[in-house]
Design a protein around this motif. Structure first.
Motif, PDB file in Angstrom:
ATOM      1  N   VAL A 152       9.983   7.843  -7.491  1.00 48.98           N
ATOM      2  CA  VAL A 152       9.978   9.293  -7.241  1.00 48.98           C
ATOM      3  C   VAL A 152       9.323   9.582  -5.892  1.00 48.98           C
ATOM      4  N   LEU A 153       8.213   8.912  -5.631  1.00 48.69           N
ATOM      5  CA  LEU A 153       7.486   9.126  -4.380  1.00 48.69           C
ATOM      6  C   LEU A 153       8.280   8.578  -3.193  1.00 48.69           C
ATOM      7  N   ILE A 154       8.863   7.416  -3.368  1.00 42.82           N
ATOM      8  CA  ILE A 154       9.671   6.817  -2.287  1.00 42.82           C
ATOM      9  C   ILE A 154      10.827   7.752  -1.928  1.00 42.82           C
ATOM     10  N   VAL A 169       3.826   6.215   5.189  1.00 42.77           N
ATOM     11  CA  VAL A 169       2.930   5.858   4.081  1.00 42.77           C
ATOM     12  C   VAL A 169       1.738   5.091   4.640  1.00 42.77           C
ATOM     13  N   VAL A 170       0.545   5.457   4.182  1.00 38.86           N
ATOM     14  CA  VAL A 170      -0.633   4.640   4.454  1.00 38.86           C
ATOM     15  C   VAL A 170      -1.018   3.930   3.160  1.00 38.86           C
ATOM     16  N   VAL A 171      -1.084   2.607   3.224  1.00 35.48           N
ATOM     17  CA  VAL A 171      -1.502   1.802   2.077  1.00 35.48           C
ATOM     18  C   VAL A 171      -2.973   1.457   2.244  1.00 35.48           C
ATOM     19  N   SER A 172      -3.798   2.019   1.377  1.00 43.68           N
ATOM     20  CA  SER A 172      -5.231   1.691   1.348  1.00 43.68           C
ATOM     21  C   SER A 172      -5.476   0.912   0.053  1.00 43.68           C
ATOM     22  N   PRO A 173      -5.987  -0.307   0.148  1.00 45.77           N
ATOM     23  CA  PRO A 173      -6.019  -1.194  -1.019  1.00 45.77           C
ATOM     24  C   PRO A 173      -7.134  -0.867  -2.033  1.00 45.77           C
ATOM     25  N   HIS A 174      -7.099   0.330  -2.568  1.00 45.41           N
ATOM     26  CA  HIS A 174      -8.048   0.769  -3.594  1.00 45.41           C
ATOM     27  C   HIS A 174      -9.494   0.509  -3.160  1.00 45.41           C
ATOM     28  N   VAL A 175      -9.834   1.047  -2.027  1.00 44.16           N
ATOM     29  CA  VAL A 175     -11.159   0.807  -1.452  1.00 44.16           C
ATOM     30  C   VAL A 175     -11.922   2.087  -1.136  1.00 44.16           C
ATOM     31  N   SER A 176     -11.372   3.240  -1.552  1.00 48.81           N
ATOM     32  CA  SER A 176     -11.963   4.493  -1.081  1.00 48.81           C
ATOM     33  C   SER A 176     -13.366   4.741  -1.631  1.00 48.81           C
ATOM     34  N   SER A 177     -13.718   4.057  -2.728  1.00 45.27           N
ATOM     35  CA  SER A 177     -15.066   4.266  -3.268  1.00 45.27           C
ATOM     36  C   SER A 177     -16.066   3.251  -2.710  1.00 45.27           C
ATOM     37  N   ASP A 185       6.399  -7.375  -1.433  1.00 48.68           N
ATOM     38  CA  ASP A 185       7.746  -6.901  -1.075  1.00 48.68           C
ATOM     39  C   ASP A 185       7.927  -5.413  -1.381  1.00 48.68           C
ATOM     40  N   HIS A 186       6.821  -4.708  -1.649  1.00 43.65           N
ATOM     41  CA  HIS A 186       6.945  -3.294  -2.005  1.00 43.65           C
ATOM     42  C   HIS A 186       7.284  -2.463  -0.770  1.00 43.65           C
ATOM     43  N   PRO A 187       8.207  -1.502  -0.904  1.00 41.74           N
ATOM     44  CA  PRO A 187       8.596  -0.673   0.259  1.00 41.74           C
ATOM     45  C   PRO A 187       7.431   0.070   0.913  1.00 41.74           C
ATOM     46  N   LYS A 191       0.157  -6.191   8.290  1.00 37.32           N
ATOM     47  CA  LYS A 191       0.301  -7.592   7.863  1.00 37.32           C
ATOM     48  C   LYS A 191       0.650  -7.711   6.387  1.00 37.32           C
ATOM     49  N   LYS A 192       0.881  -6.571   5.718  1.00 37.89           N
ATOM     50  CA  LYS A 192       1.126  -6.537   4.267  1.00 37.89           C
ATOM     51  C   LYS A 192       0.030  -7.292   3.518  1.00 37.89           C
ATOM     52  N   GLU A 193      -1.185  -7.077   3.924  1.00 34.15           N
ATOM     53  CA  GLU A 193      -2.296  -7.838   3.373  1.00 34.15           C
ATOM     54  C   GLU A 193      -3.174  -6.928   2.520  1.00 34.15           C
ATOM     55  N   TRP A 194      -3.252  -7.216   1.233  1.00 34.92           N
ATOM     56  CA  TRP A 194      -4.092  -6.463   0.292  1.00 34.92           C
ATOM     57  C   TRP A 194      -5.503  -7.027   0.388  1.00 34.92           C
ATOM     58  N   SER A 195      -6.271  -6.528   1.322  1.00 33.48           N
ATOM     59  CA  SER A 195      -7.620  -7.054   1.526  1.00 33.48           C
ATOM     60  C   SER A 195      -8.647  -5.994   1.181  1.00 33.48           C
ATOM     61  N   ARG A 196      -9.459  -6.247   0.165  1.00 35.15           N
ATOM     62  CA  ARG A 196     -10.407  -5.241  -0.282  1.00 35.15           C
ATOM     63  C   ARG A 196     -11.791  -5.454   0.313  1.00 35.15           C
TER      64      ARG A 196
END
Lengths: 313, 313
Positions: free
Chosen positions: A233-235, A268-276, A259-261, B120-125
């Motif tokens: 839905v988001l994509i 899109v900004v991918v932040s690896p669950h680090v906001s806390s 391999d995620h779009p 880099k498609k790198e999930w780095s926390r």
């Protein structure tokens, strides 16, 4: 009385615990649950706790979770044993608010292109920078974190609307809507920020129609849980230009598959669950734990920040 | 009465001027000064005005500069003719404050590495994220912009110290120091933010000893003028670890030459003098100009935001 930590506080923090509670035996064992059977209290990040662990932990009366989300915990097993669960709700509010604001201002003030142009040694003054000031933000889930986001956004001249299940008042929100009425306000909103936990009611709360109702210039920020909206839905909303940008700290599947779009989408900004994340995290968790342990030992009261395992927050 | 703009406002803005002032003849000529000799009022960004231009502009009585800095203008020629100069001081405060905050929070909340890892498609926390909250900022030049930065930083839990020539009070500063006493407070400060204009007193105000006095973890932000510190002094401080980071929106030479070390230094952000950019810029400049033009026509009063060309601000 045995307290088992499955993470390791700093030396001076461990020493502080040992000194303040001479009657307690502390074990600090990184991700090691060998001592669970004799533990009275477990202090954990809560991600790796299974129903079998709970069965083994015959003495366990209190689980202190040093995070906010408890959705991965074995709810039924814990509830059946009537084990008290508390978390550190609220200690995330400062780092999370700063992360939300960092990402939002970064987009408004063109930091991604400033960084890119520096890499290319390109002095380009065509930024298209805009202002956060004067915009409207919808904050879905105005609890401790959401209200702190609201407070800071208001200080920056942003109009804030809160959205919770009932639509009942929350601080630092100029207006409120309920989950049911969210469609009505979406066309007026520039930024949609979710800090919702994952519960039965919040799962896939946002659907195609919600993104269609948003402005084409809207920025969607998910800093709560990844199952608020289906990835597809988001994509679709991002690819068809229903919204302009998504900043995501949480995902349906974490780590986000390589391999995620999302990884390669321009908007899109991918932040690896680090906001806390914060250098003050353990310190603040202990600031919650220590007074609670005093109450507990005095058999005086239950811990603060009790989690209702049925509701999930 | 002729008013010459050397930049072109939007259609509706031009129409607004024409409608509101039927007695005035407006010319909107992009960077074209052919009409200077007959212009009574010049509205300009002020960067391309020479002493010869002033000589040619025999009718000119008022220069409205739609920016804050006037250091590139021909001061002597203007002063000799007693031409009134006004600027739009203050209209930069919102976009500049948002840019300062964007860059500061971006560093604290690890946005550069989040962006890099996404590429880099790198999930780095492992972010090493820290908090702005609880830190101390020194704001050099707490005028309209500096005080707005102070206000917002205070809302984010930052302790603010202002620094001006005399050390006299400025709003939203918990403490004040004078230029002469700046060394005393530098060791206590986490972020040094300059929004100083370029004047004789501010040129090379910060020297080697100042950077030596700063914390090794300090972030230095120059959003004022590039001649506050010699490039080589700043490069040395960054290379020897006297400070941790520099975020620079202004430079001794602009555009920054493509072989300049700043471009490739890991601990420098090069922002190409864009922190005041905003989609609301011209709109706000006209909000300053229009009431001033009314006063001027009524021969009622001088414009607001008068610039003292001798002081330079």
């Amino acid at each position: 009385m045995e307290v088992l930590f499955t993470f390791i506080p700093k030396e001076h923090q461990r020493q502080q615990l040992i000194n303040e509670f001479p009657e307690v035996q502390f074990y600090f064992e990184y991700k090691d649950k060998a001592r669970l059977p004799s533990a009275d209290i477990l202090v954990t990040f809560g991600e790796d706790l299974s129903a079998e662990d709970i069965q083994q932990a015959g003495q366990l009366k209190w689980i202190m979770v040093a995070s906010a989300g408890v959705e991965k915990m074995p709810h039924a097993a814990i509830a059946e044993r009537e084990i008290v669960v508390s978390n550190v709700k609220g200690i995330h509010k400062t780092p999370m608010t700063e992360s939300v604001l960092a990402h939002l201002l970064s987009l408004k003030r063109s930091l991604p292109s400033i960084y890119d142009n520096q890499r290319k040694k390109e002095w380009s003054r065509k930024t298209g920078s805009t202002e956060l000031h004067g915009s409207t933000a919808l904050i879905i889930g105005p609890g401790a974190i959401g209200m702190e986001i609201g407070r800071v956004l208001q200080a920056l001249g942003v109009r804030t609307i809160g959205c919770n299940r009932s639509g009942k008042h929350a601080d630092y929100m100029e207006g409120m809507v309920s989950f049911d009425s969210i469609l009505k306000v979406l066309p007026t909103v520039d930024t949609v920020i979710s800090v919702l936990p994952s519960t039965n009611e919040t799962k896939y709360l946002l659907k195609k129609e919600h993104f269609q109702a948003m402005k084409n210039t809207a920025i969607f920020m998910n800093f709560g849980r990844g199952d608020l909206v289906e990835d597809q839905v988001l994509i679709d909303a991002l690819e068809t230009g229903e919204i302009a940008y998504a900043v995501l700290d949480v995902f349906e599947q974490e780590p986000l598959p390589s391999d995620h779009p999302f990884w390669t989408m321009e908007n899109v900004v991918v932040s690896p669950h680090v906001s806390s994340h914060s250098e003050k995290y353990i310190e603040r968790a202990l600031d919650v734990f220590i007074p609670n342990l005093k109450l507990w030992l005095a058999e005086d009261a239950y811990p603060t920040n009790l989690v209702n395992m049925e509701k999930g927050y």
